[in-house]
Design a protein around this motif. Structure first.
Motif, short mmCIF file in Angstrom:
data_model
loop_
_atom_site.label_atom_id
_atom_site.label_comp_id
_atom_site.label_asym_id
_atom_site.label_seq_id
_atom_site.Cartn_x
_atom_site.Cartn_y
_atom_site.Cartn_z
N ILE A 3 0.84 -1.21 0.00
CA ILE A 3 0.00 0.00 0.00
C ILE A 3 0.87 1.25 0.00
CG2 ILE A 3 -1.68 1.30 1.35
CD1 ILE A 3 -2.82 -1.36 2.29
N GLY A 4 1.96 1.22 0.76
CA GLY A 4 2.86 2.37 0.83
C GLY A 4 3.54 2.64 -0.51
N VAL A 5 3.97 1.56 -1.18
CA VAL A 5 4.64 1.71 -2.48
C VAL A 5 3.66 2.25 -3.52
CG1 VAL A 5 5.76 0.46 -4.37
CG2 VAL A 5 6.39 -0.04 -2.00
N SER A 6 2.45 1.67 -3.56
CA SER A 6 1.48 2.15 -4.54
C SER A 6 1.04 3.58 -4.25
CB SER A 6 0.27 1.22 -4.58
OG SER A 6 -0.39 1.20 -3.33
N THR A 7 0.93 3.94 -2.98
CA THR A 7 0.59 5.32 -2.63
C THR A 7 1.72 6.25 -3.03
OG1 THR A 7 -0.73 4.55 -0.77
CG2 THR A 7 -0.06 6.85 -0.73
N GLY A 8 2.95 5.83 -2.81
CA GLY A 8 4.10 6.64 -3.21
C GLY A 8 4.16 6.86 -4.71
N PHE A 9 3.94 5.79 -5.48
CA PHE A 9 3.94 5.94 -6.93
C PHE A 9 2.76 6.80 -7.40
CE2 PHE A 9 6.76 2.13 -7.32
CZ PHE A 9 7.78 2.78 -7.99
N GLY A 10 1.62 6.67 -6.74
CA GLY A 10 0.46 7.50 -7.08
C GLY A 10 0.75 8.97 -6.85
N LEU A 11 1.37 9.28 -5.71
CA LEU A 11 1.73 10.68 -5.42
C LEU A 11 2.80 11.19 -6.39
CD1 LEU A 11 1.77 10.63 -1.51
CD2 LEU A 11 0.09 11.72 -3.02
N LEU A 12 3.74 10.32 -6.75
CA LEU A 12 4.76 10.70 -7.73
C LEU A 12 4.13 10.99 -9.08
CD1 LEU A 12 7.82 11.01 -8.30
CD2 LEU A 12 7.81 8.61 -8.96
N TYR A 13 3.15 10.18 -9.46
CA TYR A 13 2.43 10.39 -10.73
C TYR A 13 1.66 11.71 -10.69
CZ TYR A 13 -0.97 9.70 -14.45
OH TYR A 13 -1.75 9.87 -15.56
N ILE A 14 0.96 11.98 -9.62
CA ILE A 14 0.21 13.24 -9.49
C ILE A 14 1.16 14.43 -9.51
CG2 ILE A 14 -1.25 14.60 -7.93
CD1 ILE A 14 -2.73 12.35 -9.31
N PHE A 15 2.31 14.33 -8.84
CA PHE A 15 3.29 15.41 -8.84
C PHE A 15 3.85 15.64 -10.24
CE2 PHE A 15 7.70 16.90 -8.37
CZ PHE A 15 7.44 18.12 -7.76
N SER A 16 4.12 14.55 -10.98
CA SER A 16 4.65 14.71 -12.34
C SER A 16 3.60 15.33 -13.25
CB SER A 16 5.14 13.38 -12.90
OG SER A 16 4.05 12.49 -13.09
N LEU A 17 2.33 14.97 -13.07
CA LEU A 17 1.27 15.62 -13.85
C LEU A 17 1.17 17.10 -13.50
CD1 LEU A 17 -1.70 13.10 -13.98
CD2 LEU A 17 -0.21 13.81 -15.83
N TRP A 18 1.32 17.42 -12.22
CA TRP A 18 1.24 18.81 -11.78
C TRP A 18 2.37 19.63 -12.40
CZ3 TRP A 18 4.34 21.40 -7.87
CH2 TRP A 18 3.84 22.66 -7.54
N CYS A 19 3.55 19.02 -12.49
CA CYS A 19 4.70 19.72 -13.08
C CYS A 19 4.57 19.86 -14.60
CB CYS A 19 5.99 18.99 -12.75
SG CYS A 19 6.44 19.06 -11.02
N CYS A 20 3.92 18.92 -15.24
CA CYS A 20 3.87 18.89 -16.70
C CYS A 20 2.46 19.11 -17.25
CB CYS A 20 4.40 17.55 -17.21
SG CYS A 20 6.06 17.17 -16.68
N VAL A 21 1.60 19.77 -16.48
CA VAL A 21 0.20 19.91 -16.90
C VAL A 21 0.09 20.67 -18.23
CG1 VAL A 21 -0.29 22.03 -15.59
CG2 VAL A 21 -2.12 20.42 -16.07
N ASN A 22 0.94 21.64 -18.45
CA ASN A 22 0.91 22.42 -19.68
C ASN A 22 1.15 21.52 -20.90
OD1 ASN A 22 0.74 24.60 -21.34
ND2 ASN A 22 2.66 25.54 -20.67
N VAL A 23 2.18 20.71 -20.82
CA VAL A 23 2.53 19.82 -21.93
C VAL A 23 1.45 18.75 -22.12
CG1 VAL A 23 4.21 18.11 -22.73
CG2 VAL A 23 4.99 20.20 -21.61
N VAL A 24 0.96 18.19 -21.04
CA VAL A 24 -0.04 17.12 -21.13
C VAL A 24 -1.33 17.64 -21.76
CG1 VAL A 24 -1.49 15.57 -19.76
CG2 VAL A 24 0.94 15.79 -19.22
#
Length: 150
Positions: A3-24
């Motif tokens: 659960i911790g690993v999947s939550t960590g990857f989920g937060l990493l994914y959300i953070f990467s989307l937040w950083c690249c929202v313009n491009v996406v």
């Protein structure tokens, strides 16, 4: 631990989307228009409205454009002294296109010509509709991106 690993990857994914929202967002907008246009052209080819003669004419003009671009790049490389002395090499490395290189699915359908013609007209309407909506909402899309970037 799973659960911790999947939550960590989920937060990493959300953070990467937040950083690249313009491009996406803009990539999604542009690619949706391109895919709609590609579907429309495919339906026109399968309906027999766009023939291989038209495609060969398009590919010939595209090959001329690439040849001119390649000559310009080669001249620029020679002027900048980037040329390795081998005049047979190409900076672009692109082979000429023609309609014989297309797969058989890019030929006129013999059984479903009427259906593909109807689908081509519907796809044309959808492509125009999507393009008009995107261009009319251009400023709103940019404003929504700004909200997510904060």
């Amino acid at each position: 631990s799973g659960i911790g690993v999947s939550t960590g990857f989920g937060l990493l994914y959300i953070f990467s989307l937040w950083c690249c929202v313009n491009v996406v967002v803009w990539a999604t907008v542009v690619l949706s228009i391109c895919m709609s246009l590609a579907l429309t052209i495919f339906c026109y080819i399968r309906a027999g409205i766009i023939t291989t003669d038209v495609l060969d004419g398009f590919f010939a003009s595209f090959n001329d454009f690439l040849s001119n671009a390649e000559d310009t790049l080669n001249d620029a490389a020679e002027w900048l002294d980037l040329d390795d002395g081998d005049n047979n090499t190409s900076l672009l490395g692109i082979n000429p296109f023609n309609s014989s290189a297309l797969p058989d699915s890019f030929t006129q359908s013999l059984e479903y010509t009427t259906e593909f013609r109807f689908a081509a007209y519907v796809a044309t309407g959808l492509t125009i509709f999507i393009s008009v909506v995107v261009f009319s909402l251009f400023e709103r899309i940019a404003r929504a991106i700004e909200i997510f970037e904060v």
